[in-house]
Design a protein around this motif. Sequence first.
Motif, PDB file in Angstrom:
ATOM      1  N   TYR A  37       1.484  -5.966   2.842  1.00 31.46           N
ATOM      2  CA  TYR A  37       0.836  -5.825   4.392  1.00 31.46           C
ATOM      3  C   TYR A  37      -0.318  -5.306   4.286  1.00 31.46           C
ATOM      4  N   VAL A  38      -0.965  -4.248   3.422  1.00 34.03           N
ATOM      5  CA  VAL A  38      -2.211  -3.774   3.243  1.00 34.03           C
ATOM      6  C   VAL A  38      -3.174  -4.754   2.774  1.00 34.03           C
ATOM      7  N   ASN A  39      -2.717  -5.687   1.853  1.00 38.25           N
ATOM      8  CA  ASN A  39      -3.454  -6.780   1.415  1.00 38.25           C
ATOM      9  C   ASN A  39      -4.000  -7.742   2.650  1.00 38.25           C
ATOM     10  N   ASN A  42      -6.570  -6.243   4.744  1.00 39.90           N
ATOM     11  CA  ASN A  42      -7.622  -6.357   4.178  1.00 39.90           C
ATOM     12  C   ASN A  42      -8.286  -7.493   4.334  1.00 39.90           C
ATOM     13  N   TYR A  57      -1.497  -2.788   8.758  1.00 45.76           N
ATOM     14  CA  TYR A  57      -1.762  -1.408   8.370  1.00 45.76           C
ATOM     15  C   TYR A  57      -0.772  -0.627   8.895  1.00 45.76           C
ATOM     16  N   ALA A  60       2.550  -1.243   7.418  1.00 46.08           N
ATOM     17  CA  ALA A  60       2.656  -0.760   5.854  1.00 46.08           C
ATOM     18  C   ALA A  60       2.917   0.636   5.878  1.00 46.08           C
ATOM     19  N   THR A  67       1.654   5.351   2.138  1.00 44.47           N
ATOM     20  CA  THR A  67       0.855   4.378   1.471  1.00 44.47           C
ATOM     21  C   THR A  67      -0.516   4.585   1.867  1.00 44.47           C
ATOM     22  N   THR A  69      -3.510   3.605   0.973  1.00 47.11           N
ATOM     23  CA  THR A  69      -4.578   2.586   1.235  1.00 47.11           C
ATOM     24  C   THR A  69      -4.432   2.038   2.732  1.00 47.11           C
ATOM     25  N   ALA A  70      -3.394   2.141   3.251  1.00 45.24           N
ATOM     26  CA  ALA A  70      -2.987   1.677   4.486  1.00 45.24           C
ATOM     27  C   ALA A  70      -4.004   2.674   5.468  1.00 45.24           C
ATOM     28  N   GLY A  73      -7.465   1.391   5.069  1.00 49.16           N
ATOM     29  CA  GLY A  73      -7.812   0.061   5.721  1.00 49.16           C
ATOM     30  C   GLY A  73      -8.108   0.493   7.165  1.00 49.16           C
TER      31      GLY A  73
END
Length: 218
Positions: A37-39, A42, A57, A60, A67, A69-70, A73
């Motif tokens: 989901y993050v990818n 992005n 995000y 995620a 998470t 990185t979420a 983002g």
Amino acid sequence: MDNNQLGIEAMQKGNFEEAATAFSKAIEEQPADPISYVNFGNLLSAVNELEKALKFYEKAIEIDENTATAYYGAGNVYFNQENYNEAKNMYEKALRKGLDNGDLHFMLGLCMLQIDQHRLALPYFQRAVELNEDDADARFQYGLCLAQLELIDEAMIQFQTVVTLDEQHADAFYNLGVAYAFKEDTIKAKEMLEKALMIQPDHMLAGHALNIIGENKQ
């Protein structure tokens, strides 16, 4: 190679439709994996679909609140929407969840500048430079912060490093020129300002500063 990796490689090549297909497959295969989901978030951010990106995000984070990185983002989405307070909150959450890279600290520093917290921005830019010594943008902002806090000698060190990393950085040469003028070294100030104008002939601030130095010498 898994679909997430395929999607990332496609994104890096600018093949966004191929990336979307790969990330969709990754979500279908592992719907409880927050990274997919993050990818996808992005990817949507990269094509300026910010509201849609935010939903990915948030999904995620719903799956796994750790998470990091979420949150990062989501912070980027809010920053691009000029919602700097919410961006700051998201970046701070990413930091608390364990993300500790130069880009995160750089973005936190930029948020602090946008909400007029220059002193609070300083340690974030300093950390960004520590984590990535070759990041000319972070180093330049660190130099500006130091200069605004009247730490001129320290600022000059950063600007000098910036022009070593990027010989075409007109703004760094301009700020060096201003710093030398502040220290009453007219010759070096003129040299730096002329370099700024050589790189960027329409650099109005450098041209104006050079004129003032010329007038003061008369």
